[in-house]
Motif scaffolding. Structure first.
Motif, PDB file in Angstrom:
ATOM      1  N   ALA A 279      -9.488  -1.706  -1.965  1.00  0.00           N
ATOM      2  CA  ALA A 279     -10.746  -1.712  -2.714  1.00  0.00           C
ATOM      3  C   ALA A 279     -11.936  -1.911  -1.784  1.00  0.00           C
ATOM      4  O   ALA A 279     -13.003  -1.310  -1.983  1.00  0.00           O
ATOM      5  CB  ALA A 279     -10.710  -2.809  -3.778  1.00  0.00           C
ATOM      6  N   THR A 280     -11.765  -2.730  -0.765  1.00  0.00           N
ATOM      7  CA  THR A 280     -12.850  -2.964   0.194  1.00  0.00           C
ATOM      8  C   THR A 280     -13.165  -1.703   0.991  1.00  0.00           C
ATOM      9  O   THR A 280     -14.338  -1.368   1.230  1.00  0.00           O
ATOM     10  CB  THR A 280     -12.471  -4.101   1.149  1.00  0.00           C
ATOM     11  OG1 THR A 280     -12.194  -5.282   0.392  1.00  0.00           O
ATOM     12  CG2 THR A 280     -13.580  -4.376   2.140  1.00  0.00           C
ATOM     13  N   ALA A 281     -12.133  -1.000   1.409  1.00  0.00           N
ATOM     14  CA  ALA A 281     -12.336   0.209   2.209  1.00  0.00           C
ATOM     15  C   ALA A 281     -13.006   1.316   1.405  1.00  0.00           C
ATOM     16  O   ALA A 281     -13.756   2.122   1.961  1.00  0.00           O
ATOM     17  CB  ALA A 281     -11.002   0.700   2.766  1.00  0.00           C
ATOM     18  N   ARG A 307      -0.064   1.895   1.625  1.00  0.00           N
ATOM     19  CA  ARG A 307       0.858   1.252   2.560  1.00  0.00           C
ATOM     20  C   ARG A 307       0.148   0.397   3.602  1.00  0.00           C
ATOM     21  O   ARG A 307       0.794  -0.355   4.332  1.00  0.00           O
ATOM     22  CB  ARG A 307       1.701   2.317   3.262  1.00  0.00           C
ATOM     23  CG  ARG A 307       2.599   3.112   2.304  1.00  0.00           C
ATOM     24  CD  ARG A 307       3.242   4.279   3.018  1.00  0.00           C
ATOM     25  NE  ARG A 307       4.058   5.088   2.107  1.00  0.00           N
ATOM     26  CZ  ARG A 307       4.578   6.274   2.421  1.00  0.00           C
ATOM     27  NH1 ARG A 307       4.351   6.784   3.639  1.00  0.00           N
ATOM     28  NH2 ARG A 307       5.288   6.937   1.532  1.00  0.00           N
ATOM     29  N   PHE A 308      -1.169   0.533   3.695  1.00  0.00           N
ATOM     30  CA  PHE A 308      -1.925  -0.226   4.696  1.00  0.00           C
ATOM     31  C   PHE A 308      -2.342  -1.576   4.120  1.00  0.00           C
ATOM     32  O   PHE A 308      -2.702  -1.682   2.940  1.00  0.00           O
ATOM     33  CB  PHE A 308      -3.169   0.550   5.142  1.00  0.00           C
ATOM     34  CG  PHE A 308      -2.869   1.813   5.899  1.00  0.00           C
ATOM     35  CD1 PHE A 308      -2.543   1.776   7.242  1.00  0.00           C
ATOM     36  CD2 PHE A 308      -2.906   3.050   5.268  1.00  0.00           C
ATOM     37  CE1 PHE A 308      -2.267   2.939   7.944  1.00  0.00           C
ATOM     38  CE2 PHE A 308      -2.637   4.210   5.954  1.00  0.00           C
ATOM     39  CZ  PHE A 308      -2.310   4.157   7.299  1.00  0.00           C
ATOM     40  N   ASP A 309      -2.283  -2.586   4.971  1.00  0.00           N
ATOM     41  CA  ASP A 309      -2.700  -3.932   4.571  1.00  0.00           C
ATOM     42  C   ASP A 309      -4.013  -4.348   5.213  1.00  0.00           C
ATOM     43  O   ASP A 309      -4.406  -5.516   5.143  1.00  0.00           O
ATOM     44  CB  ASP A 309      -1.618  -4.954   4.959  1.00  0.00           C
ATOM     45  CG  ASP A 309      -0.325  -4.713   4.199  1.00  0.00           C
ATOM     46  OD1 ASP A 309      -0.404  -4.256   3.038  1.00  0.00           O
ATOM     47  OD2 ASP A 309       0.754  -4.963   4.775  1.00  0.00           O
ATOM     48  N   ASP A 310      -4.683  -3.386   5.840  1.00  0.00           N
ATOM     49  CA  ASP A 310      -5.929  -3.701   6.541  1.00  0.00           C
ATOM     50  C   ASP A 310      -6.966  -2.642   6.187  1.00  0.00           C
ATOM     51  O   ASP A 310      -6.680  -1.433   6.228  1.00  0.00           O
ATOM     52  CB  ASP A 310      -5.697  -3.737   8.056  1.00  0.00           C
ATOM     53  CG  ASP A 310      -6.968  -4.076   8.811  1.00  0.00           C
ATOM     54  OD1 ASP A 310      -7.456  -5.206   8.679  1.00  0.00           O
ATOM     55  OD2 ASP A 310      -7.477  -3.180   9.526  1.00  0.00           O
ATOM     56  N   ALA A 311      -8.192  -3.079   5.851  1.00  0.00           N
ATOM     57  CA  ALA A 311      -9.248  -2.145   5.455  1.00  0.00           C
ATOM     58  C   ALA A 311      -9.634  -1.220   6.601  1.00  0.00           C
ATOM     59  O   ALA A 311      -9.917  -0.034   6.390  1.00  0.00           O
ATOM     60  CB  ALA A 311     -10.467  -2.920   4.961  1.00  0.00           C
TER      61      ALA A 311
END
Length: 672
Positions: A279-281, A307-311
């Motif tokens: 949501a941040t990305a 699948r990504f855990d980082d923005a």
């Protein structure tokens, strides 16, 4: 008498268009016509930009706008921003800010086109007093120059308006400037000075719109408490809420050409984690639009993003679609045939790696102008190749001049002194001069410049006047004390006078580095101005040499009646001067040839850089190109290797030169 009057009438009729071009009319009816013509040009440019940004009305993402920290009811689309601006009280001064990727440029295009549409709805007579909205980029303004003067120059540079017409339109308040890119100015101090100028007379009570990034706007507020636009409403383009993001993705998923489950996983993830990395990305329209474009080329992009855990990792994944989107919006035929995704990524990587090399060497590592593009072909290689071309041209001209038979057969000593030494020394001197400067800049000739006064013109004429006076004094002394005849003195004066006149004119018209920044510079016209300056200087040199030789020949009392020999000599030396003054253009043309052979960059660099700017891959700061986002630049370097032809060699060359110099010094010491 009748024939003479007829000739005068014909001449006056023929001179009419020239007079109107040089001195256009600025009456109220004429200004109304000029304003309508300018509105048509602005409309065409803004529509073209909107198409390049893929910002059709059906694709624009609804954003929440706050006015003076008070939220406007409901989510307001960019397409409706015009009505909000027009609803403000006079004089309708607005400062719009938003974070990177929030859609400020899209908002500027829609606001410009919306105001133009409103202007067209007004009847002819009152429309003459409705200002024409014109979007200008603040990157070319240093903040110190008077805004009206800068705007007049920008109207001439961007839309071809005569300075007299542009000045009349600005002073009569028929221009509504939309100043985009306040954050792209040279420094925070420059942006602060710009706001101060816009908050004082004569612009304090005029309508205008300023756009900048929120981060830079906050830096301005920290820089000075009074950093604001006087009497202006402040609009902030808020980041998208998770509900807005979900709504937009759901609307895209409902389209016929999109699979029913294209964004299901993404929507579920955002609903369960509204403040999570996904949501941040996707909280900016830019990233959300990249995600939609990515789905058109990769049906499984939604699942991949979850699948990504980082923005940041999600943003990097989406950045890969930027090039794909720019290429997809380009006609793959004709002049853009080679603009494939792989080629464009490689070309951008070439630019990114070269900027890194410049940063390592202590130079500007963020921007590059057209007169610096030759560095991408290999700095040493390009300089050497251009100097060789100039040397060959100089040698060819001398060879042609010596092919003419001499009146008397020269001795071997005469041939050595007057033929072979010039054949070797002059081309070598040309090669040394053209290969020498590594930081050559494009030249420009201009009569009109900010803050110009007659004392500056006189100061520029001091040196050529001093040279002319020295020649006159030497000739007078030679006549009085040395036995020189008056005819010989006049001959020398005839040789020197045209040269001093040409030198003085070039001195007056030349723009130095400080004045260059004060003038409006267009990123795509930098080399055109340089080539024009080189040709003008070379032409003045040829004309002065030819005039001096012919005048000296006539004053000498023994004219041979032939103008061919001095004409050839003058043309040859004028060409050499053109090559010496047009080093920036020459190296650019040399780089084009090298690019065509190596493929490390397009063989038409100016066209590619302008295409990349229009496609959102590059931005413009003043007259230089730069990557819009540092993240995108790093992604480009990581996904395309450095071409072998652009690998830096200055350190190796410098080390070898130092070893040679050390060896020479050792030999000198031993010999001593």
């Amino acid at each position: 008498m009748a024939e003479g009057a007829a000739v005068v009438r014909v001449g006056a009729k023929a001179a009419g268009p020239l007079r109107r071009r040089l001195f256009p009319e600025t009456s109220d009816p004429a200004l109304a016509r000029h304003a309508d013509e300018l509105a048509g040009k602005v409309r065409r440019r803004e529509r073209e930009l909107r198409a390049q940004l893929s910002a059709a009305p059906s694709d624009v993402i609804a954003v929440e706008i706050t006015v003076d920290a008070k939220a406007v009811d409901g989510a307001v689309q960019v397409t409706g921003l015009t009505e909000h601006v027009r609803s403000l009280p006079e004089p309708r001064r607005v400062l719009i800010h938003g974070e990177a990727g929030s859609g400020k440029t899209v908002a500027a295009t829609y606001l410009t086109l919306g105001l133009l549409d409103h202007r067209d709805e007004v009847a002819d007579f009152p429309r003459a007093n409705v200002a024409v909205p014109v979007r200008v980029n603040a990157a070319g303004w240093n903040g110190r120059q008077h805004f009206s003067r800068w705007l007049i120059e920008r109207l001439g540079s961007d839309y071809g308006l005569h300075p007299r017409v542009a000045k009349a339109l600005v002073e009569s308040e028929r221009i509504l400037p939309l100043i985009d890119g306040l954050d792209e100015m040279d420094s925070v101090e420059a942006a602060y000075e710009a706001l101060r100028k816009l908050s004082r007379e004569p612009w304090k009570g005029r309508q205008l719109v300023v756009l900048c990034r929120t981060e830079d706007f906050e830096d301005l507020r920290r820089h000075a408490a009074d950093a604001r636009l006087a009497s202006a409403a402040t609009m902030e383009m808020r980041p998208l809420t998770h509900r807005q993001t979900i709504g937009y993705l759901a609307s895209q998923q409902a389209k016929d050409h999109v699979p029913d489950d294209a964004w299901t996983d993404v929507i579920d993830r955002i609903e369960h984690a509204p403040t999570g990395p996904l949501a941040t990305a996707l909280r900016t329209p830019w990233m959300l639009a990249l995600a939609v474009v990515a789905e058109q080329h990769d049906a499984g992009i939604g699942t991949k993003l979850t699948r990504f855990d980082d923005a940041d990792a999600i943003r990097n994944q989406l950045l890969a679609t930027q090039v794909r989107a720019a290429v997809a919006g380009t006609n793959p035929e004709g002049e853009f045939e080679d603009y494939t995704e792989a080629n464009v990524t490689q070309w951008l990587a070439t630019l990114a790696h070269r900027l890194d090399d410049r940063a390592t060497a202590g130079q500007d590592g963020t921007t590059m102008q057209l007169d610096e593009v030759w560095e991408l072909a290999g700095p040493i290689r390009c300089r050497v190749l251009y100097s060789l071309v100039c040397g060959l041209i100089a040698l060819l001209g001398l060879v042609l001049s010596f092919l003419a038979p001499a009146p008397e057969g020269p001795t071997w000593l005469d041939a050595a002194v007057w033929t072979w030494l010039p054949l070797l020394a002059f081309p070598l001197a040309v090669m040394v001069v053209t290969s020498g400067p590594a930081d050559v800049q494009a030249r420009r000739l201009a009569w009109r410049r900010p803050g110009r006064a007659w004392r500056h013109v006189v100061a520029r004429l001091t040196e050529p006047i001093a040279i002319a006076l020295c020649v006159a004094v030497i000739c007078a002394v030679a006549v009085v004390f040395g036995g020189m005849t008056g005819r010989d003195a006049l001959t020398i004066a005839a040789l020197a006078a045209p040269g001093c006149l040409a030198y003085g004119l070039v001195n007056v018209l030349s723009v130095d580095s400080d004045e260059m920044y004060e003038l409006v510079m267009h990123e795509t016209r930098l080399l055109r101005d340089d080539a024009t300056a080189a040709v003008v200087i070379g032409g003045l040199t040829a004309a002065s040499i030819w005039g001096g030789v012919v005048g000296a020949d006539r004053l000498g009392g023994e004219p041979d009646g032939s103008l061919l020999t001095p004409l050839y000599t003058a043309g040859y030396l004028g060409l050499i001067v053109t090559l010496l003054y047009g080093v920036a253009t020459g190296r650019y043309l040399t780089a084009m040839a090298l690019f065509a052979m190596t493929g490390s960059f397009p063989d038409r660099p100016a066209r590619f850089l302008d295409w990349a700017r229009r496609g959102g891959l590059l931005g413009v700061s003043y007259a230089a190109y730069q990557f819009r986002h540092e993240t995108f630049r790093e992604w480009v370097k990581a996904n395309a290797p450095r071409p072998p032809d652009t690998r830096p060699a200055p350190n190796a060359v410098r080390a070898r030169a130092e070893r040679w110099m050390s060896a020479i010094r050792d030999r000198v010491r031993r010999a001593a």
